[in-house]
Scaffold this motif. Structure first.
Motif, mmCIF file in Angstrom:
data_model
loop_
_atom_site.group_PDB
_atom_site.id
_atom_site.type_symbol
_atom_site.label_atom_id
_atom_site.label_comp_id
_atom_site.label_asym_id
_atom_site.label_seq_id
_atom_site.Cartn_x
_atom_site.Cartn_y
_atom_site.Cartn_z
ATOM 1 N N GLN A 1 0.847 -1.188 0.000
ATOM 2 C CA GLN A 1 0.000 0.000 0.000
ATOM 3 C C GLN A 1 0.880 1.233 0.000
ATOM 4 O OE1 GLN A 1 -2.589 0.623 3.424
ATOM 5 N NE2 GLN A 1 -4.124 1.605 2.125
ATOM 6 N N LYS B 1 -0.314 4.561 -1.483
ATOM 7 C CA LYS B 1 -1.127 5.743 -1.209
ATOM 8 C C LYS B 1 -2.436 5.312 -0.556
ATOM 9 C CE LYS B 1 1.000 8.641 -4.672
ATOM 10 N NZ LYS B 1 0.841 9.392 -5.934
ATOM 11 N N ALA C 1 -5.021 2.604 -2.286
ATOM 12 C CA ALA C 1 -5.476 1.250 -2.582
ATOM 13 C C ALA C 1 -4.352 0.231 -2.434
ATOM 14 C CB ALA C 1 -6.036 1.186 -4.000
ATOM 15 N N PRO C 2 -4.528 -0.796 -1.611
ATOM 16 C CA PRO C 2 -3.531 -1.870 -1.564
ATOM 17 C C PRO C 2 -3.461 -2.593 -2.903
ATOM 18 C CG PRO C 2 -5.034 -1.981 0.314
ATOM 19 C CD PRO C 2 -5.620 -1.007 -0.654
#
Lengths: 114, 114
Positions: free
Chosen positions: B38, B40, B42-43
């Motif tokens: 991750q 930022k 969204a993983p």
């Protein structure tokens, strides 16, 4: 892969108000989930959005606070109701399709409650 | 109660170093273990592990699962600044009503300095 979009990408809201987050997938999916990620924390599952029936909530989350809709196999909404600063988090939509290896995540909605 | 624990919480290394991230778990009805990166919001999916002792590899990243000792490791060799991220471990358990529920660990925050 599944392409997921979320709206809004971010918002700043006043306490006591409600915000509805939308999740749209580019293909039909088996399962849709909503996660919360509080600042500096990991992801916590809020609920599983069930198509055509009530969502299944995890311990600590209730329908009155986080009502969820899933009218079809590609769309879901999560509402954060009567917000307080403790609701400031990133809210992530996630989907799973039968037969896929991975579970896909949307870009997230960053919510700040003042 | 299901539990997924990651260590270390955070790690600072220099480019070129090798790092090992740990994930231990206690869940009922284990199905698989997944690693995500991750950066930022969204993983993004890295690996899914279901069988003990079989290494999964993708470029400089590799991972292995030990179902007897209930842990997994994620190795990153020759680290680069672009590897800086939070690495999340998640366990998927068999469930009658929601086929792909993930329980996440707290994450390991990796910073790679030039």
């Amino acid at each position: 892969s599944a392409v997921i979009s979320q709206k809004p990408s971010r918002d700043i809201c006043q306490r006591g108000t409600s915000l509805t987050i939308q999740c749209q997938v580019d293909s039909q999916v088996t399962m849709m989930f909503w996660y919360r990620q509080q600042p500096g924390q990991s992801l916590t599952l809020i609920a599983t959005a069930n198509q055509g029936s009530e969502a299944t909530y995890e311990s600590g989350f209730v329908i009155d606070k986080f009502p969820i809709s899933r009218p079809n196999l590609t769309f879901s909404t999560l509402t954060v109701s009567n917000m307080s600063p403790e609701d400031s988090s990133i809210y992530l939509c996630s989907v799973y399709r039968t037969g896929d290896v991975e579970q896909y995540f949307g870009p997230g909605t960053r919510l700040t409650v003042t | 109660e299901d539990k997924v624990v990651q260590s270390p919480l955070s790690l600072v290394v220099h480019e070129g170093d090798t790092v090992t991230l740990n994930c231990s778990y206690e869940v009922t009805n284990f199905r698989s273990l997944l690693w995500y990166k991750q950066e930022k919001k969204a993983p993004t999916f890295l690996f899914m592990l279901t069988s003990s002792g079989i290494e999964k590899k993708s470029g400089r990243l590799s991972s292995i699962l030990d179902k007897k000792e209930l842990f997994s490791i994620l190795n990153i060799t020759a680290t680069q600044t672009g590897d800086s991220a939070v690495y999340l471990c998640a366990v998927n358990k068999r469930s009658d009503n929601a086929g792909n529920m993930l329980t996440f660990g707290g994450g390991t925050r990796l910073m790679v300095k030039p």
